[in-house]
Structure formats: C-alpha cells, structure tokens
Design a protein around this motif. Sequence first.
Motif, PDB file in Angstrom:
ATOM      1  N   GLY A   1       2.661 -17.026 -11.609  1.00 56.30           N
ATOM      2  CA  GLY A   1       1.851 -17.510 -10.501  1.00 56.30           C
ATOM      3  C   GLY A   1       2.399 -18.849 -10.084  1.00 56.30           C
ATOM      4  O   GLY A   1       2.895 -19.612 -10.903  1.00 56.30           O
ATOM      5  N   TYR A   2       2.355 -19.139  -8.784  1.00 55.05           N
ATOM      6  CA  TYR A   2       2.929 -20.379  -8.294  1.00 55.05           C
ATOM      7  C   TYR A   2       1.966 -21.124  -7.395  1.00 55.05           C
ATOM      8  O   TYR A   2       1.094 -20.525  -6.750  1.00 55.05           O
ATOM      9  N   LYS A   3       2.162 -22.449  -7.359  1.00 55.12           N
ATOM     10  CA  LYS A   3       1.498 -23.248  -6.332  1.00 55.12           C
ATOM     11  C   LYS A   3       2.355 -23.205  -5.074  1.00 55.12           C
ATOM     12  O   LYS A   3       1.849 -23.261  -3.956  1.00 55.12           O
ATOM     13  N   ALA A   4       3.661 -23.144  -5.266  1.00 53.57           N
ATOM     14  CA  ALA A   4       4.585 -22.972  -4.144  1.00 53.57           C
ATOM     15  C   ALA A   4       5.899 -22.495  -4.733  1.00 53.57           C
ATOM     16  O   ALA A   4       6.225 -22.820  -5.872  1.00 53.57           O
ATOM     17  N   THR A   5       6.663 -21.714  -3.981  1.00 52.39           N
ATOM     18  CA  THR A   5       7.933 -21.243  -4.510  1.00 52.39           C
ATOM     19  C   THR A   5       8.850 -20.798  -3.380  1.00 52.39           C
ATOM     20  O   THR A   5       8.428 -20.752  -2.217  1.00 52.39           O
ATOM     21  N   SER A   6      10.091 -20.480  -3.742  1.00 53.36           N
ATOM     22  CA  SER A   6      11.001 -19.968  -2.725  1.00 53.36           C
ATOM     23  C   SER A   6      12.001 -19.019  -3.351  1.00 53.36           C
ATOM     24  O   SER A   6      12.180 -18.985  -4.572  1.00 53.36           O
ATOM     25  N   SER A   7      12.650 -18.217  -2.497  1.00 50.72           N
ATOM     26  CA  SER A   7      13.717 -17.305  -2.947  1.00 50.72           C
ATOM     27  C   SER A   7      14.785 -17.284  -1.893  1.00 50.72           C
ATOM     28  O   SER A   7      14.538 -17.617  -0.732  1.00 50.72           O
ATOM     29  N   GLY A   8      15.978 -16.791  -2.276  1.00 47.30           N
ATOM     30  CA  GLY A   8      17.014 -16.584  -1.276  1.00 47.30           C
ATOM     31  C   GLY A   8      18.128 -17.590  -1.373  1.00 47.30           C
ATOM     32  O   GLY A   8      18.305 -18.271  -2.371  1.00 47.30           O
ATOM     33  N   SER A   9      18.889 -17.711  -0.282  1.00 46.30           N
ATOM     34  CA  SER A   9      20.129 -18.488  -0.374  1.00 46.30           C
ATOM     35  C   SER A   9      19.898 -19.979  -0.649  1.00 46.30           C
ATOM     36  O   SER A   9      20.633 -20.582  -1.407  1.00 46.30           O
ATOM     37  N   LYS A  10      18.820 -20.558  -0.048  1.00 50.58           N
ATOM     38  CA  LYS A  10      18.621 -21.992  -0.289  1.00 50.58           C
ATOM     39  C   LYS A  10      17.427 -22.231  -1.210  1.00 50.58           C
ATOM     40  O   LYS A  10      16.637 -23.144  -1.016  1.00 50.58           O
ATOM     41  N   GLU A  11      17.337 -21.384  -2.212  1.00 53.29           N
ATOM     42  CA  GLU A  11      16.173 -21.451  -3.087  1.00 53.29           C
ATOM     43  C   GLU A  11      16.020 -22.805  -3.749  1.00 53.29           C
ATOM     44  O   GLU A  11      14.938 -23.405  -3.742  1.00 53.29           O
ATOM     45  N   GLN A  12      17.112 -23.327  -4.301  1.00 55.25           N
ATOM     46  CA  GLN A  12      16.993 -24.570  -5.078  1.00 55.25           C
ATOM     47  C   GLN A  12      16.596 -25.745  -4.194  1.00 55.25           C
ATOM     48  O   GLN A  12      15.746 -26.552  -4.555  1.00 55.25           O
ATOM     49  N   GLU A  13      17.219 -25.819  -3.000  1.00 55.92           N
ATOM     50  CA  GLU A  13      16.881 -26.929  -2.092  1.00 55.92           C
ATOM     51  C   GLU A  13      15.402 -26.868  -1.724  1.00 55.92           C
ATOM     52  O   GLU A  13      14.701 -27.881  -1.663  1.00 55.92           O
ATOM     53  N   ALA A  14      14.936 -25.630  -1.468  1.00 53.44           N
ATOM     54  CA  ALA A  14      13.522 -25.474  -1.088  1.00 53.44           C
ATOM     55  C   ALA A  14      12.610 -25.897  -2.226  1.00 53.44           C
ATOM     56  O   ALA A  14      11.593 -26.577  -2.008  1.00 53.44           O
ATOM     57  N   VAL A  15      12.968 -25.500  -3.450  1.00 50.30           N
ATOM     58  CA  VAL A  15      12.129 -25.859  -4.592  1.00 50.30           C
ATOM     59  C   VAL A  15      12.056 -27.381  -4.751  1.00 50.30           C
ATOM     60  O   VAL A  15      10.985 -27.942  -5.009  1.00 50.30           O
ATOM     61  N   ASN A  16      13.201 -28.047  -4.572  1.00 50.08           N
ATOM     62  CA  ASN A  16      13.189 -29.516  -4.660  1.00 50.08           C
ATOM     63  C   ASN A  16      12.249 -30.115  -3.638  1.00 50.08           C
ATOM     64  O   ASN A  16      11.457 -31.025  -3.948  1.00 50.08           O
ATOM     65  N   PHE A  17      12.324 -29.599  -2.408  1.00 51.67           N
ATOM     66  CA  PHE A  17      11.459 -30.097  -1.332  1.00 51.67           C
ATOM     67  C   PHE A  17       9.994 -29.862  -1.676  1.00 51.67           C
ATOM     68  O   PHE A  17       9.151 -30.756  -1.563  1.00 51.67           O
ATOM     69  N   LEU A  18       9.682 -28.654  -2.140  1.00 45.61           N
ATOM     70  CA  LEU A  18       8.289 -28.292  -2.409  1.00 45.61           C
ATOM     71  C   LEU A  18       7.726 -29.058  -3.597  1.00 45.61           C
ATOM     72  O   LEU A  18       6.553 -29.436  -3.603  1.00 45.61           O
ATOM     73  N   GLU A  19       8.576 -29.316  -4.597  1.00 46.47           N
ATOM     74  CA  GLU A  19       8.080 -30.058  -5.766  1.00 46.47           C
ATOM     75  C   GLU A  19       7.561 -31.417  -5.345  1.00 46.47           C
ATOM     76  O   GLU A  19       6.540 -31.898  -5.840  1.00 46.47           O
ATOM     77  N   LYS A  20       8.291 -32.042  -4.397  1.00 46.23           N
ATOM     78  CA  LYS A  20       7.835 -33.354  -3.932  1.00 46.23           C
ATOM     79  C   LYS A  20       6.497 -33.233  -3.219  1.00 46.23           C
ATOM     80  O   LYS A  20       5.596 -34.042  -3.401  1.00 46.23           O
ATOM     81  N   LYS A  21       6.358 -32.187  -2.407  1.00 46.04           N
ATOM     82  CA  LYS A  21       5.117 -32.035  -1.631  1.00 46.04           C
ATOM     83  C   LYS A  21       3.920 -31.712  -2.513  1.00 46.04           C
ATOM     84  O   LYS A  21       2.802 -32.125  -2.223  1.00 46.04           O
ATOM     85  N   ILE A  22       4.150 -30.922  -3.554  1.00 46.93           N
ATOM     86  CA  ILE A  22       3.030 -30.414  -4.353  1.00 46.93           C
ATOM     87  C   ILE A  22       2.722 -31.324  -5.529  1.00 46.93           C
ATOM     88  O   ILE A  22       1.740 -31.155  -6.222  1.00 46.93           O
ATOM     89  N   LYS A  23       3.565 -32.327  -5.715  1.00 45.11           N
ATOM     90  CA  LYS A  23       3.482 -33.144  -6.928  1.00 45.11           C
ATOM     91  C   LYS A  23       2.077 -33.674  -7.192  1.00 45.11           C
ATOM     92  O   LYS A  23       1.587 -33.669  -8.298  1.00 45.11           O
ATOM     93  N   ASN A  24       1.421 -34.176  -6.139  1.00 45.48           N
ATOM     94  CA  ASN A  24       0.130 -34.812  -6.385  1.00 45.48           C
ATOM     95  C   ASN A  24      -1.026 -33.846  -6.236  1.00 45.48           C
ATOM     96  O   ASN A  24      -2.150 -34.259  -6.012  1.00 45.48           O
ATOM     97  N   ASN A  25      -0.748 -32.566  -6.355  1.00 46.20           N
ATOM     98  CA  ASN A  25      -1.780 -31.539  -6.297  1.00 46.20           C
ATOM     99  C   ASN A  25      -2.661 -31.656  -5.053  1.00 46.20           C
ATOM    100  O   ASN A  25      -3.874 -31.812  -5.156  1.00 46.20           O
ATOM    101  N   PRO A  26      -2.056 -31.603  -3.887  1.00 45.06           N
ATOM    102  CA  PRO A  26      -2.874 -31.747  -2.681  1.00 45.06           C
ATOM    103  C   PRO A  26      -3.699 -30.479  -2.465  1.00 45.06           C
ATOM    104  O   PRO A  26      -3.274 -29.399  -2.811  1.00 45.06           O
ATOM    105  N   GLN A  27      -4.871 -30.621  -1.935  1.00 41.65           N
ATOM    106  CA  GLN A  27      -5.713 -29.472  -1.629  1.00 41.65           C
ATOM    107  C   GLN A  27      -5.455 -29.124  -0.179  1.00 41.65           C
ATOM    108  O   GLN A  27      -6.060 -29.695   0.718  1.00 41.65           O
ATOM    109  N   LEU A  28      -4.512 -28.202   0.053  1.00 40.31           N
ATOM    110  CA  LEU A  28      -4.082 -27.952   1.426  1.00 40.31           C
ATOM    111  C   LEU A  28      -5.044 -27.044   2.161  1.00 40.31           C
ATOM    112  O   LEU A  28      -5.470 -26.009   1.634  1.00 40.31           O
ATOM    113  N   SER A  29      -5.355 -27.425   3.408  1.00 40.91           N
ATOM    114  CA  SER A  29      -6.171 -26.566   4.260  1.00 40.91           C
ATOM    115  C   SER A  29      -5.269 -25.443   4.775  1.00 40.91           C
ATOM    116  O   SER A  29      -4.061 -25.448   4.535  1.00 40.91           O
TER     117      SER A  29
END
Lengths: 246, 235
Positions: free
Chosen positions: A162-190
């Motif tokens: 189960g994920y809070k956010a994730t990615s797959s495909g050619s730029k998977e790692q770059e996307a994960v790096n980006f998302l980790e920064k966004k999700i770091k503080n556990n935001p409650q996204l609308s």
Amino acid sequence: MSRGSGAGYDRHITIFSPEGRLYQVEYAFKAVKAAGITSIGVRGKDSVCFVTQKKVPDKLLDQTSVTHLFAVTKFIGLLATGMTADAKSLIAHARNEAANFKFDLGYEIPVDYLAKRIADKSQVYTQHAYMRPLGVSAMLIGIDDEQGPQLYKCDPAGHYFGYKATSSGSKEQEAVNFLEKKIKNNPQLSYDETVQTAISALQSILLEDFKPTEIEVGVVRAGKPEFRVLSTEEIDEHLTAISERD
Amino acid sequence: MGDSQYSFSLTTFSPSGKLVQIEYALMAVGAGQTSLGIKASNGVVIATEKKLPSILVDEASINKIQSLTPNIGVVYSGMGPDSRVLVRKSRKQAQTYQRLYQEPIPLSQLVRETAAVMQEFTQSGGVRPFGVSLLMAGFDDNGPQLYQVDPSGSYFSWKASAIGKNVSNAKTFLEKRYSDDMELEDAIHTAILTLKEGFEGQISGKNIEIGIIDEKRVFKVLTPAEVEDYLAEVE
C-alpha cells in the motif's frame, strides 16, 4: 531439451543465479521501464488518483482506443504500466478474480485483497519455468469500507504494497524522489490537491506542460466511490489551476 | 506441477554432489532483512526488520509476521512473494488437519508439512526452490517451540535463531544472552537488542515487527505502540 541450473540458463528462465537473483524478474522490471511512459499515483485524505502519459504513436490511431486505465470493478481502477498485451492478460485475470469474489462471498472485493491476488499470480510466474513474468506494473485504487482511500501497486516480482504515493515506468525514480518530498510531512490532501499533486509531479519530472489530451487521469472519492476516468474538460480545469498556482 | 515441456527438475546435482539451486536460494535468503526468534520458558517471540523501500510506502499495509493458526505464527527472511505461497499452503494444511481431527495442528506437524512443500519445489519439474527461510513459532501441548525451515526443506527446532542478513553477529549475540530459564518478557527485550545490533538507522515501532505467543496460546503481532513501549523499556 534445455537443462537449467548453472548451465547459463539462469537468464532465460526464472531459476536462481549464483548470487541468488532472478534475472528474468529483473528483466521484466526493465520491460516496464522500456514502455516509455511514466505513471504516478497519489492518495489523499478522502480520495485517490492516478495519472499516466497518453502517447499515441501514430496519428492514424483512434485515440480513444489507446488507454492504460481500466475499471476492474465499478469501484476499483487499475493503471497498467508496461507491455500492453501483458497488461490485458493481467486485467482479464483481475476482473475474473473480482467477479468470482463477488459471486462467492456476496460483497465487493477489497482493494488490498485484489492486489494480493494479482501479486500472487505474478509470484507463480517467478517460480514456474513454463511462464515468464509479465512486463507490467499495476496500480490499483479504490475506497475501502474500513480503511478509506487505498492505493496499491503490484510488480512483476510478486510484491505488493500500500502506498501514500508511488510511480512506475521510465521515470519512476525521479517521480519517487519528487513525491517523497511532497508527502514527507504527511499532508492531508483534498481531492483537488491530490489530483493536482499527481499531475504536477508528472509535469515536473518530464519537464513539460501537458495538453489535456496528453494525459489520462483516474480517480475514486469517498463520497462517490465509483472509479472514474476524468474527461478532457476536467483535466483542463486541473491543468489551469496548476498553472495559475505557479 | 509445471507444464509438460518442463517436466524435468531444474534443480540437479552438480559434479561435486551439490544442489546449486538450493545454495543460490540460500543466498537470496541471506540478502533478506534480518529475522529472529527466541524460545522462552513460557512463550516464544519472533521479530523482524521492516525496512521499506521508500517513505511513500504505507507501512500499515505490510505484515511480515503472519499467523498460520490462532496459536502458530511465522516470519520469513528472503523473497516476500515466495513467503506468501507458503503461508497460504500452511494455513490450508492446518485447516485440513483441524477438520479431520477436530483439534488444532501441533506445530511440529505443521512444520513438517510446510517443509515437505519446500522440498517438493527442489525436486519437481519446472519450478525453482523457494527463496525464503521461515521461523515458525507456536505454543501447543508440547509447550513453546520455535522451528526454522530452509529452502531445501530441512528444519530444526531451535532455542533461538536468526535468519537473513547479519546472521553470524545476531547468532553470536543470541548465544551469549540466551538462558534456558529465560521468560517471555526477557526474550522480547533480548530480541529487540539483537535486532538493534545490526540495525542501520533509528529503530522504532514502525520499522520492526514483533510477534509473541504466551501460555494463553494465542499468537499476536504487537501494535507499533506496544513495540514502542518495549523499545522504551530497553533503553
């Protein structure tokens, strides 16, 4: 007839290599990347969405027939990244599982259980020589009665989390790096924030601004738990909101 | 098992008499996250690292320690997907026994049957061995017991054992600390200290899992909050 184990066949079928690795499984992961598109999934407070690129390789193709988003049931959406034909096989199996579950038990299959069944089937391909692993990474979204919004990802190795956010495909790692920064503080996204985080993540790592016809977006929301693919107009609204924000 | 085109075993003897596929499977286990188990005089504890590939993963969705029956629990080191197959088969075997004898299956029997499955996959056509070692813990009429099962299908009963990365350090630590009259609470503390030995980073209730079974004969996995309490006691 070919004999495995140490005769160099550890790259051809799923038997162990001397380091204890399964090369065929690792190559299946590469096939997911080779598909040339990137997908992103984000889970919010009361909604989940996933986004993928819509690359139509030929102008003569009917665009409406090119899609990576599928409804497994009315309430669960699946985004398949990787080899198209393998994806169709995986989806057919997923739909079958979901339908049998409903028939046998009388209620809708939970997202995490469906993810497990998909992953279990993928595991079989990693252990039996007669079938190769599928070159597909599957993201599942749905609203669970008890757990709320759920985002799961199943990979060719048979893992599922189960994920809070994730990615797959050619730029998977770059996307994960980006998302980790966004999700770091556990935001409650609308809902809007969830969709816009996913879309802007894709735009940011691919360094391009999309037209509404170049991406596909699928969502589920707590009040309206049916899986829905957003229309071009709705995607346009979100893209506009993103560009006005920046 | 397997397609007729692959009706020959992929695990065959090397000229020196070794089954290399099994050895390679053990390498896959050795690359897995550390797990350990300790048998106390009045219970058993099993524990494992739960290092996730990213902070994006929802750690609540992952349960490495699973129960096979109400009084038997299992933890693995190695390939997660392979462990799920064994968990499913073991649960069915336990249930079949229960239906037939109207009694819960003794741990030693369940271990035997699970190990038999693992052995089959080292000999049957068209399949590879499982890339996991299992630590099975339970409390039945023979008291508290801990078994380790390897990819080859061989199993032993242990007083304390560790599998996965860092086993030699973990086992040395356990050998020093183990005593036959240890009680469950001590065992839990020792398990945590052993995990801490090889742990990279900050240990917390979210990146380890602990399962215990005591004289009440109910296996349970501790919640992250309960794990945090034990961690505080160990400090």
